[in-house]
Design a protein around this motif. Structure first.
Motif, PDB file in Angstrom:
ATOM      1  N   SER A 105      39.596  38.729  30.939  1.00 51.18           N
ATOM      2  CA  SER A 105      38.261  38.879  31.538  1.00 51.18           C
ATOM      3  C   SER A 105      37.919  40.343  31.825  1.00 51.18           C
ATOM      4  O   SER A 105      37.693  40.722  32.981  1.00 51.18           O
TER       5      SER A 105
ATOM      6  N   ASP B 221      39.538  42.419  49.754  1.00 53.15           N
ATOM      7  CA  ASP B 221      40.757  41.646  49.958  1.00 53.15           C
ATOM      8  C   ASP B 221      41.992  42.473  49.600  1.00 53.15           C
ATOM      9  O   ASP B 221      43.000  42.451  50.310  1.00 53.15           O
TER      10      ASP B 221
ATOM     11  N   THR C 297      45.751  42.248  36.714  1.00 53.08           N
ATOM     12  CA  THR C 297      44.486  41.646  36.284  1.00 53.08           C
ATOM     13  C   THR C 297      44.731  40.970  34.943  1.00 53.08           C
ATOM     14  O   THR C 297      45.428  41.510  34.088  1.00 53.08           O
TER      15      THR C 297
ATOM     16  N   GLY D 253      29.071  40.268  43.837  1.00 51.02           N
ATOM     17  CA  GLY D 253      29.524  39.864  45.159  1.00 51.02           C
ATOM     18  C   GLY D 253      31.010  39.527  45.157  1.00 51.02           C
ATOM     19  O   GLY D 253      31.755  39.930  46.057  1.00 51.02           O
ATOM     20  N   ARG D 254      31.451  38.797  44.134  1.00 51.96           N
ATOM     21  CA  ARG D 254      32.865  38.428  44.027  1.00 51.96           C
ATOM     22  C   ARG D 254      33.722  39.672  43.791  1.00 51.96           C
ATOM     23  O   ARG D 254      34.840  39.777  44.296  1.00 51.96           O
ATOM     24  N   LEU D 255      33.189  40.630  43.050  1.00 55.70           N
ATOM     25  CA  LEU D 255      33.910  41.877  42.783  1.00 55.70           C
ATOM     26  C   LEU D 255      34.155  42.635  44.084  1.00 55.70           C
ATOM     27  O   LEU D 255      35.275  43.054  44.387  1.00 55.70           O
ATOM     28  N   ASN D 256      33.113  42.792  44.878  1.00 55.41           N
ATOM     29  CA  ASN D 256      33.246  43.493  46.158  1.00 55.41           C
ATOM     30  C   ASN D 256      34.169  42.743  47.122  1.00 55.41           C
ATOM     31  O   ASN D 256      34.947  43.351  47.871  1.00 55.41           O
ATOM     32  N   GLU D 257      34.101  41.422  47.095  1.00 57.09           N
ATOM     33  CA  GLU D 257      34.966  40.594  47.938  1.00 57.09           C
ATOM     34  C   GLU D 257      36.433  40.815  47.570  1.00 57.09           C
ATOM     35  O   GLU D 257      37.316  40.909  48.434  1.00 57.09           O
ATOM     36  N   THR D 258      36.693  40.901  46.261  1.00 59.42           N
ATOM     37  CA  THR D 258      38.070  41.097  45.788  1.00 59.42           C
ATOM     38  C   THR D 258      38.595  42.470  46.177  1.00 59.42           C
ATOM     39  O   THR D 258      39.750  42.619  46.595  1.00 59.42           O
TER      40      THR D 258
ATOM     41  N   PHE E  89      35.144  41.643  34.286  1.00 61.81           N
ATOM     42  CA  PHE E  89      35.438  41.635  35.717  1.00 61.81           C
ATOM     43  C   PHE E  89      36.652  42.506  36.031  1.00 61.81           C
ATOM     44  O   PHE E  89      36.617  43.378  36.906  1.00 61.81           O
ATOM     45  N   SER E  90      37.736  42.263  35.304  1.00 65.75           N
ATOM     46  CA  SER E  90      39.015  42.899  35.632  1.00 65.75           C
ATOM     47  C   SER E  90      38.966  44.423  35.563  1.00 65.75           C
ATOM     48  O   SER E  90      39.503  45.111  36.436  1.00 65.75           O
TER      49      SER E  90
ATOM     50  N   LEU F 225      37.033  45.893  38.394  1.00 69.42           N
ATOM     51  CA  LEU F 225      37.847  45.844  39.601  1.00 69.42           C
ATOM     52  C   LEU F 225      38.858  46.990  39.604  1.00 69.42           C
ATOM     53  O   LEU F 225      39.006  47.704  40.605  1.00 69.42           O
TER      54      LEU F 225
END
Length: 313
Positions: A24, A10, A21, A2-7, A27-28, A31
């Motif tokens: 991490s 954005d 990035t 969810g945080r990935l899609n939010e980023t 995640f990075s 992304l």
């Protein structure tokens, strides 16, 4: 996820001139992969250790990153051979303050007399690490030839494991000083030697000129996988940088009290062993980028260079 899609959303909304990035990779890099068709240059700061394991990541990263910033001098070729620009910018530990602590201030604050010798204990920063390491550390100290009537233990505490470490070590029959926060580097300046779990603390101790022994114990499954997946001669970063066993490593099956105790005894009692370690530290620190612009400044300039190149194009 969810945080990935939010980023991603954005970034698409803001349309920045560049994306940086930081570490991490789980995640990075996901992304960066999602944004590879955005046309925005992406710089990843802290090159993943492809030289140790998962070497195939370097090839994959070349498909969605613009540039990688490396903390270690030998890392760029691992990425450049796949066409991914990689620049060595130095290790941020050089800006940590680990080399500027005050032994006098530490002893005064913790009411430790000048004639007491101090042994640092760094059992790790994760719950599993400290639970595996504390029993073997305790046994090693009991096996050692250290004269405890003249010696105190100094234990820097990571916030997330402080309660576990305190509860366990309060049962030990040693005089212990627990250290938190900004006192850590003052404590390092006061240490005679240390026994430390493998990690970035190796570089901090080297900056503070503290001779030490490295230990690391894994859960059985992790041990099995490490033996088969990780391609390393050494795990301590000082040893890796210099390609020689400067710091004793007692790892995995060798992480036993009967092996740790004599290695600790050597750096505690033998002046020549201590002095040789400290002498070798200087060479390792230079390889981290000491003597040049601060790593943070070099990293910032590398990002600006990518921006300048993008504008030129």
């Amino acid at each position: 996820l969810g945080r990935l899609n939010e980023t991603v959303k954005d970034v698409e909304t803001r349309q920045p001139d560049a994306i940086v990035t930081i570490d991490s990779p789980g995640f990075s890099l996901r992304l960066a992969k999602k944004l590879k068709d955005s046309g925005i240059p992406i710089v990843h700061y802290v090159a993943p250790s492809v030289w140790a394991w998962k070497s195939w990541r370097a090839r994959q990263m070349s498909g969605y990153l613009t540039k990688v910033l490396a903390l270690l001098h030998f890392e760029p070729p691992y990425f450049e051979e796949h066409g991914l620009p990689c620049e060595f910018v130095g290790h941020p530990v050089l800006q940590s303050g680990a080399d500027s602590g005050s032994a006098k201030r530490f002893r005064q604050k913790y009411n430790i007399s000048p004639d007491r010798r101090l042994l640092g204990i760094v059992p790790g920063s994760r719950e599993g690490e400290v639970k595996r390491h504390l029993p073997v550390i305790h046994k090693s100290l009991e096996f050692s030839q250290i004269k405890w009537e003249h010696t105190d233990l100094v234990v820097p505490l990571a916030d997330n494991v402080s309660q576990i470490v305190r509860a366990n070590m309060r049962k030990w029959k040693f005089n212990v000083h627990f250290v938190r926060g900004t006192d850590k580097y003052d404590a390092f300046a006061a240490l005679d030697s240390a026994l430390a779990a493998s990690g970035t603390v190796a570089l901090e101790l080297a900056l503070a000129n503290v001779p030490f022994v490295t230990i690391y114990k894994m859960a059985p499954l992790s041990n099995y996988l490490a033996r088969r997946l990780v391609n390393l001669k050494y795990v301590n970063l000082i040893n890796i940088l210099l390609d020689k066993p400067v710091v004793p490593e007692l790892l995995l099956e060798s992480c036993k009290a009967e092996l740790i105790a004599p290695a600790l005894g050597d750096i505690w009692t033998k002046k020549n062993v201590r002095e040789q370690q400290i002498s070798d530290f200087e060479g390792a620190i230079k390889l981290l980028g000491a003597g040049h612009e601060p790593p943070g400044v070099r990293a910032a300039q590398a990002v600006l260079d990518v921006l300048d190149h993008t504008v030129t194009l």
